[in-house]
Write an enzyme that holds these catalytic residues in place. Structure first.
Site, PDB file in Angstrom:
ATOM      1  N   HIS A  21     -43.614 -35.992   3.651  1.00 26.04           N
ATOM      2  CA  HIS A  21     -42.519 -35.225   4.869  1.00 26.04           C
ATOM      3  C   HIS A  21     -42.010 -36.350   5.666  1.00 26.04           C
ATOM      4  O   HIS A  21     -40.871 -36.239   5.903  1.00 26.04           O
ATOM      5  CB  HIS A  21     -43.534 -34.453   5.418  1.00 26.04           C
ATOM      6  CG  HIS A  21     -42.983 -33.694   6.841  1.00 26.04           C
ATOM      7  ND1 HIS A  21     -42.006 -32.546   6.531  1.00 26.04           N
ATOM      8  CD2 HIS A  21     -42.848 -34.031   8.027  1.00 26.04           C
ATOM      9  CE1 HIS A  21     -41.591 -32.093   7.642  1.00 26.04           C
ATOM     10  NE2 HIS A  21     -42.184 -33.012   8.606  1.00 26.04           N
ATOM     11  N   GLU A  22     -43.012 -37.197   6.111  1.00 29.73           N
ATOM     12  CA  GLU A  22     -42.480 -38.367   7.054  1.00 29.73           C
ATOM     13  C   GLU A  22     -41.139 -39.295   6.358  1.00 29.73           C
ATOM     14  O   GLU A  22     -40.401 -39.775   6.983  1.00 29.73           O
ATOM     15  CB  GLU A  22     -43.666 -39.209   7.525  1.00 29.73           C
ATOM     16  CG  GLU A  22     -44.269 -38.385   8.427  1.00 29.73           C
ATOM     17  CD  GLU A  22     -43.852 -37.638   9.560  1.00 29.73           C
ATOM     18  OE1 GLU A  22     -42.642 -38.385  10.289  1.00 29.73           O
ATOM     19  OE2 GLU A  22     -44.106 -36.506   9.919  1.00 29.73           O
ATOM     20  N   HIS A  25     -38.175 -37.375   6.787  1.00 27.26           N
ATOM     21  CA  HIS A  25     -37.338 -37.904   7.985  1.00 27.26           C
ATOM     22  C   HIS A  25     -36.746 -39.246   8.098  1.00 27.26           C
ATOM     23  O   HIS A  25     -35.707 -39.338   8.593  1.00 27.26           O
ATOM     24  CB  HIS A  25     -38.492 -37.709   9.178  1.00 27.26           C
ATOM     25  CG  HIS A  25     -38.914 -36.377   9.551  1.00 27.26           C
ATOM     26  ND1 HIS A  25     -37.994 -35.249   9.945  1.00 27.26           N
ATOM     27  CD2 HIS A  25     -40.188 -35.770   9.720  1.00 27.26           C
ATOM     28  CE1 HIS A  25     -38.579 -34.374  10.588  1.00 27.26           C
ATOM     29  NE2 HIS A  25     -39.869 -34.552  10.159  1.00 27.26           N
TER      30      HIS A  25
END
Length: 182
Positions: A21-22, A25
């Site tokens: 998920h990071e 980003h």
């Protein structure tokens, strides 16, 4: 990219999903994802709004309905706007994460589905926070306007993420809706 020690040192599906998920980003940043840019631009005013809104509202109430109440509500609205803009950013990062984990073979089969569920559950915390803030804001509106504003905000959110009925969000703004069932 910053990961907590718990995520960095774990091989659990949840930790892998959070790390991916990071990465999502980071992919948004590299791809100049518009909602991420918008969210970044809102950070200073949202911070001011979050810090000053309630003190101004309370002081305004203590002063018997001064214009400080209205200023406080406007500032709180900026914090709410930040939370609303955050929703597609977070869902998109999770979608990118699941796509990345699946397409690279890091996870396969049930692992992908389980990771998707974990990330969706995490994203729902942002939805809950935004909903709570929206409801706090709506409490400040005159009676009929609050309900109307709530309907408009929820319809706009459903339009942004492409939700239809009980389906998972499709992220119409993400550019990653090729597997969307809607």
């Amino acid at each position: 990219m910053n990961l907590s020690d718990a995520v960095y040192g774990s091989t659990s599906l949840a930790a892998i999903g959070v790390a991916a998920h990071e990465c999502g980003h980071a992919m948004q940043d590299a791809g100049d994802y518009a909602p991420l840019r918008m969210r970044a631009a809102l950070v200073p005013v949202a911070n001011i709004g979050a810090q000053l809104s309630w003190p101004l509202i309370i002081i305004g109430i203590l002063l018997g309905g001064s214009p400080l109440i209205s200023i406080g509500i406007i500032l709180f609205s900026l914090a709410v706007l930040f939370q609303i803009v955050t929703l597609p950013v977070e869902y998109n990062a999770s979608h990118r994460a699941v796509t990345l984990l699946d397409s690279t073979g890091i996870l396969a089969g049930q692992e992908v589905g389980q990771t998707r569920k974990v990330l969706n559950a995490a994203a729902l915390t942002y939805v809950a926070a935004a909903a709570a803030s929206i409801l706090q804001l709506l409490r400040r509106f005159p009676d009929g306007a609050g309900l109307l504003a709530f309907v408009v905000v929820t319809d706009a959110y459903d339009l942004i993420i492409g939700r239809k009925g009980n389906q998972e969000p499709c992220l119409l703004l993400s550019g990653f809706d090729t597997h969307c069932p809607c």
